[in-house]
Design a protein around this motif. Sequence first.
Motif, short mmCIF file in Angstrom:
data_model
loop_
_atom_site.label_atom_id
_atom_site.label_comp_id
_atom_site.label_asym_id
_atom_site.label_seq_id
_atom_site.Cartn_x
_atom_site.Cartn_y
_atom_site.Cartn_z
N MET A 100 9.64 7.97 -0.27
CA MET A 100 8.85 7.01 0.49
C MET A 100 7.42 7.50 0.75
O MET A 100 6.63 6.79 1.36
N ALA A 101 7.09 8.69 0.32
CA ALA A 101 5.75 9.24 0.54
C ALA A 101 4.80 8.67 -0.51
O ALA A 101 4.86 9.05 -1.68
N THR A 102 3.93 7.77 -0.08
CA THR A 102 3.02 7.13 -1.03
C THR A 102 2.16 8.14 -1.77
O THR A 102 1.91 8.01 -2.97
N ASP A 103 1.74 9.16 -1.06
CA ASP A 103 0.89 10.18 -1.70
C ASP A 103 1.63 10.94 -2.79
O ASP A 103 1.02 11.59 -3.63
N LEU A 104 2.97 10.86 -2.78
CA LEU A 104 3.78 11.57 -3.77
C LEU A 104 4.48 10.61 -4.73
O LEU A 104 5.40 11.01 -5.44
N ALA A 105 4.03 9.35 -4.76
CA ALA A 105 4.70 8.37 -5.61
C ALA A 105 4.69 8.78 -7.08
O ALA A 105 5.62 8.46 -7.83
N HIS A 106 3.67 9.51 -7.49
CA HIS A 106 3.62 9.96 -8.89
C HIS A 106 4.73 10.97 -9.18
O HIS A 106 5.17 11.13 -10.32
N GLU A 108 0.82 -1.21 0.00
CA GLU A 108 0.00 0.00 0.00
C GLU A 108 0.86 1.25 0.00
O GLU A 108 0.45 2.29 -0.52
N ARG A 109 2.02 1.18 0.63
CA ARG A 109 2.88 2.35 0.75
C ARG A 109 4.15 2.13 -0.08
O ARG A 109 4.36 1.09 -0.67
N GLY A 110 4.99 3.16 -0.07
CA GLY A 110 6.26 3.07 -0.78
C GLY A 110 6.19 3.63 -2.18
O GLY A 110 5.12 3.76 -2.77
N GLY A 111 7.37 3.96 -2.70
CA GLY A 111 7.47 4.50 -4.04
C GLY A 111 8.36 3.63 -4.90
O GLY A 111 8.85 2.58 -4.45
N PRO A 112 8.62 4.04 -6.14
CA PRO A 112 9.39 3.21 -7.07
C PRO A 112 10.86 3.04 -6.71
O PRO A 112 11.54 2.21 -7.30
N THR A 113 11.37 3.81 -5.73
CA THR A 113 12.76 3.62 -5.31
C THR A 113 12.86 3.19 -3.85
O THR A 113 13.91 3.29 -3.24
N SER A 114 11.76 2.69 -3.27
CA SER A 114 11.78 2.21 -1.89
C SER A 114 12.58 0.91 -1.79
O SER A 114 12.92 0.29 -2.80
N HIS A 115 12.88 0.50 -0.57
CA HIS A 115 13.62 -0.74 -0.37
C HIS A 115 12.88 -1.93 -0.98
O HIS A 115 13.49 -2.83 -1.57
N THR A 116 11.55 -1.95 -0.82
CA THR A 116 10.77 -3.04 -1.41
C THR A 116 10.97 -3.10 -2.92
O THR A 116 11.17 -4.18 -3.50
N ALA A 117 10.93 -1.95 -3.57
CA ALA A 117 11.09 -1.90 -5.02
C ALA A 117 12.48 -2.37 -5.44
O ALA A 117 12.63 -3.15 -6.40
N ILE A 118 13.49 -1.92 -4.73
CA ILE A 118 14.87 -2.28 -5.07
C ILE A 118 15.08 -3.78 -4.95
O ILE A 118 15.67 -4.43 -5.82
#
Length: 557
Positions: free
Chosen positions: A451-457, A182-192
């Motif tokens: 890491m701001a989901t609201d700013l992922a765009h 639900e959270r995270g952006g395209p360069t978060s740890h999960t994405a990497i």
Amino acid sequence: MVTSIQGTPVVAGIAVGPALVAVTAVSPEAVERYGDGGFADAHAALAAYDEAAAAVAAGFTRKAGLASGATAEVLTASAALATDRGLRATVQKQLDGGDILPVALAHAVDHFVDLFTSMGGLMAERATDLRDVQSRLLAHLVGEPEPGVPVPDRPSVLVAPDLAPADTATLDPTLILALVTERGGPTSHTAIIARQLGIPCVVGAAGAAGVAAGTLLLVDGATGVIEVDPDPVAAGERAETDRSARAAVATWAGPGRTADGTDVKLLANIADGASAAAAAKEPVDGVGLFRTELCFLNRDREPSVDEQADIYAEALAPYADGRHVVVRTLDAGSDKPISFATHPDEENPALGVRGLRLSFADPGLLHRQLDAITIAAERTGAETWVMAPMVATTAEARDFATAVRGRGLRAGVMVEVPSAALLAEQMLAEVDFLSIGTNDLTQYTMAADRMATDLAHLTDPWQPAVLHLVAMTARAGAEAGKPVGVCGEAAADPLLAAVLVGLGVTSLSMAAAAVRPVGAALGAVTVTQCEEMAAAALAATDPVGARAAARAARDRD
């Protein structure tokens, strides 16, 4: 009708499977049973905290030892966070004020989460990691298993509000078909880490964690769409078609080249000897990013020149066959503090003393590292290039290049600060090459916490403003006749890779698992198509439009 959830696409691919919902909190009942822990005084409670912190740190360190590359790096950083002196001091203060241990821990973590979040930038990413540390500490205190990802009994789609490094580090890609958070952006740890695993991934998918466990999901990592309860037959056919396509991609063996024969160097990102050896077996032209931070992050004292040389030589040795290695000097500070060099009390570490800036007050730190890199290069015979992170001015580039060339090595700088892109022509008058770090360049260009989901765009590397800076930098490289590469996560996106080539980028460096998909994608398009895709993306007004425009340009007859 099929319900769908829209997120930010991270790793392309289609996967279908039942939802496996991660447990991210300790049972409230266990915490209630624990109560005040029965400690005689605050000193005894703090001793219990220290024991739990040591156990959690040991768990992170053990997992780091089984991992490599970016995964090992983030786990090592989490181990340091578990035993952080500032966190401990705040827990002690709360205990002395009368809080019971679980409450003292919660208040201390809340304090630092608020602090990290207010700092924004890379530092805000530590909030997720700190919450994970809190859950693991609390679990140890109350005698419960550490929260995290359950072991699936069948191949599944992992869904969670967010995932910390420890959750993703040991995932089995034969059982975890895709990641959705639900959270995270395209360069978060999960994405990497998802890119390193090579499994479809979508982040920033609001509402995804509310899906009931076992619900059938179709995850499209190229569009960011998650279909809930799709038609099983149709979904299975789509997934099978995608599997077949990926199987064909897996046979790609290089070299990096467009359909009309233009060479594009495909390089690997590495962090240590193990990841270097693994990447060397893939069809790569060398290493575009050797992160040297790992040998510093868990140290109280700076490693000696000889110690560093041994570590660097282990990473360089697999490429002594003629392939080159780009070594990045210490990129510490902000979310990667080191106890003997970084500034603990900065108001905004993401915009503070990090990367090359550490050498301004301590030039010896940089020069000793350059000495060690030189020794390793001479010992292995590997062609070694060296670049500095967080370079903002031409004078910084000039001084760094002088130090590197004085040791007989090729010098470059990273383009992460927008000023470096704007001054690319001047930078290239001083150095031999540029490497664009799209993660930080995007964050700093768009003034948005990654890491701001609201700013992922906004933190999406497909942002047209970011692509314009890449184009400007690549154009300067072409005019100077010097290479300009991309070593950020953007290089691992097969569609974006073609756009980057169309913008004039000469090399792409990525997690080794992404090399074959990117190579196969480039081999299916001509340079003219790449240029048309790039022009279409530059003309778009947002990332979604840029992706769609690039795809349409590629598929146009």
